[in-house]
Design a protein around this motif. Structure first.
Motif, PDB file in Angstrom:
ATOM      1  N   ALA A 119       0.852  -1.196   0.000  1.00  0.00           N
ATOM      2  CA  ALA A 119       0.000   0.000   0.000  1.00  0.00           C
ATOM      3  C   ALA A 119       0.882   1.239   0.000  1.00  0.00           C
ATOM      4  O   ALA A 119       1.891   1.293   0.702  1.00  0.00           O
ATOM      5  N   THR A 120       0.486   2.215  -0.802  1.00  0.00           N
ATOM      6  CA  THR A 120       1.150   3.521  -0.810  1.00  0.00           C
ATOM      7  C   THR A 120       0.146   4.541  -0.313  1.00  0.00           C
ATOM      8  O   THR A 120      -0.944   4.679  -0.862  1.00  0.00           O
ATOM      9  N   PHE A 121       0.533   5.219   0.774  1.00  0.00           N
ATOM     10  CA  PHE A 121      -0.292   6.255   1.373  1.00  0.00           C
ATOM     11  C   PHE A 121       0.280   7.602   0.942  1.00  0.00           C
ATOM     12  O   PHE A 121       1.480   7.823   1.047  1.00  0.00           O
ATOM     13  N   GLY A 122      -0.570   8.514   0.484  1.00  0.00           N
ATOM     14  CA  GLY A 122      -0.128   9.848   0.077  1.00  0.00           C
ATOM     15  C   GLY A 122      -0.713  10.896   0.996  1.00  0.00           C
ATOM     16  O   GLY A 122      -1.880  10.834   1.377  1.00  0.00           O
ATOM     17  N   SER A 123       0.131  11.879   1.352  1.00  0.00           N
ATOM     18  CA  SER A 123      -0.333  12.943   2.245  1.00  0.00           C
ATOM     19  C   SER A 123      -0.644  14.214   1.462  1.00  0.00           C
ATOM     20  O   SER A 123      -0.267  14.362   0.297  1.00  0.00           O
ATOM     21  N   THR A 124      -1.292  15.136   2.129  1.00  0.00           N
ATOM     22  CA  THR A 124      -1.661  16.404   1.501  1.00  0.00           C
ATOM     23  C   THR A 124      -0.441  17.256   1.165  1.00  0.00           C
ATOM     24  O   THR A 124      -0.543  18.175   0.364  1.00  0.00           O
ATOM     25  N   SER A 125       0.726  16.939   1.753  1.00  0.00           N
ATOM     26  CA  SER A 125       1.947  17.685   1.439  1.00  0.00           C
ATOM     27  C   SER A 125       2.819  16.960   0.424  1.00  0.00           C
ATOM     28  O   SER A 125       3.920  17.414   0.125  1.00  0.00           O
ATOM     29  N   GLY A 126       2.347  15.824  -0.093  1.00  0.00           N
ATOM     30  CA  GLY A 126       3.101  15.083  -1.099  1.00  0.00           C
ATOM     31  C   GLY A 126       3.979  13.977  -0.550  1.00  0.00           C
ATOM     32  O   GLY A 126       4.666  13.303  -1.317  1.00  0.00           O
ATOM     33  N   VAL A 127       3.981  13.752   0.753  1.00  0.00           N
ATOM     34  CA  VAL A 127       4.744  12.641   1.331  1.00  0.00           C
ATOM     35  C   VAL A 127       4.097  11.332   0.885  1.00  0.00           C
ATOM     36  O   VAL A 127       2.871  11.203   0.921  1.00  0.00           O
ATOM     37  N   GLU A 128       4.916  10.383   0.442  1.00  0.00           N
ATOM     38  CA  GLU A 128       4.422   9.050   0.085  1.00  0.00           C
ATOM     39  C   GLU A 128       5.108   8.010   0.944  1.00  0.00           C
ATOM     40  O   GLU A 128       6.332   7.994   1.056  1.00  0.00           O
ATOM     41  N   ILE A 129       4.300   7.158   1.551  1.00  0.00           N
ATOM     42  CA  ILE A 129       4.779   6.076   2.402  1.00  0.00           C
ATOM     43  C   ILE A 129       4.285   4.774   1.799  1.00  0.00           C
ATOM     44  O   ILE A 129       3.081   4.613   1.556  1.00  0.00           O
ATOM     45  N   THR A 130       5.209   3.845   1.538  1.00  0.00           N
ATOM     46  CA  THR A 130       4.861   2.549   0.953  1.00  0.00           C
ATOM     47  C   THR A 130       5.213   1.460   1.946  1.00  0.00           C
ATOM     48  O   THR A 130       6.337   1.411   2.444  1.00  0.00           O
ATOM     49  N   VAL A 131       4.239   0.611   2.253  1.00  0.00           N
ATOM     50  CA  VAL A 131       4.443  -0.447   3.240  1.00  0.00           C
ATOM     51  C   VAL A 131       3.909  -1.776   2.751  1.00  0.00           C
ATOM     52  O   VAL A 131       2.990  -1.827   1.938  1.00  0.00           O
ATOM     53  N   ASP A 132       4.501  -2.829   3.274  1.00  0.00           N
ATOM     54  CA  ASP A 132       3.921  -4.163   3.174  1.00  0.00           C
ATOM     55  C   ASP A 132       2.850  -4.180   4.262  1.00  0.00           C
ATOM     56  O   ASP A 132       3.171  -4.009   5.439  1.00  0.00           O
TER      57      ASP A 132
END
Length: 186
Positions: A119-132
């Motif tokens: 899953a890739t989570f995107g924030s309102t400031s453009g931060v992207e976090i990708t996790v298993d």
């Protein structure tokens, strides 16, 4: 019931950049755009001890986006009490906590893209976090990636949980010239 489960009953998370698992394990983290997942898992810490020092050091969280995993539960992302905070979490079908991550400087997460167990989570400031989604403390790219400069796996396996640490120079096949670290995502 663990400390994080007690906080989660009131939709709260500790105000600290951290990964929390329902079983009570907690790890410091930091945002790192060079890491394959967008963050690094650092040292474990004792959440009970932290809350004993200051039980009010928690933020209320509110979801902005969810991805239904069917019989596997739910992914949830959103905001904390302060404008700069964002959180991501995996919940069971009964909405109990599996794991949660709070970032104090990411801004709220308002997007989730799911592909298999990644899953890739995107924030309102453009931060992207990708996790298993089954193990957010490891790289979402199969648990390891390769070093930027050599074929050594990064991070090296560290049972039982392969945390996202820089690998030691002696683990690198090009130790004399390698500075270690993950390959950058394309």
């Amino acid at each position: 019931m663990t400390a994080i489960e007690r906080l989660w009953e009131d939709f709260q998370l500790p105000i600290r950049d951290a990964l929390h698992r329902a079983d009570g394990r907690s790890y410091d983290i930091n945002l790192d755009s060079d890491a394959p997942s967008g963050f690094r898992v650092l040292a474990p810490f004792d959440l009970d001890e932290m809350l004993d020092r200051d039980p009010s050091w928690a933020t209320s969280v509110d979801g902005l986006v969810a991805a239904d995993l069917g019989s596997k539960g739910l992914l949830w992302g959103g905001e904390g009490s302060y404008g700069s905070e964002g959180f991501i979490a995996r919940l069971t079908v009964d909405r109990a906590l599996t794991w949660a991550i709070l970032f104090t400087e990411s801004n709220p997460f308002d997007r989730i893209q799911l592909s298999g167990n990644t899953a890739t989570f995107g924030s309102t400031s453009g931060v992207e976090i990708t996790v298993d989604i089954d193990d957010p403390g490891t790289s979402a790219y199969g648990g390891t990636t390769n070093c930027r400069r050599c074929p050594a796996p990064w991070p090296p396996p560290r049972p039982p949980l392969r945390l996202l640490f820089e690998h030691a120079p002696d683990a690198c096949s090009a130790a004399a010239r390698c500075r270690g670290g993950p390959m950058r995502r394309p």
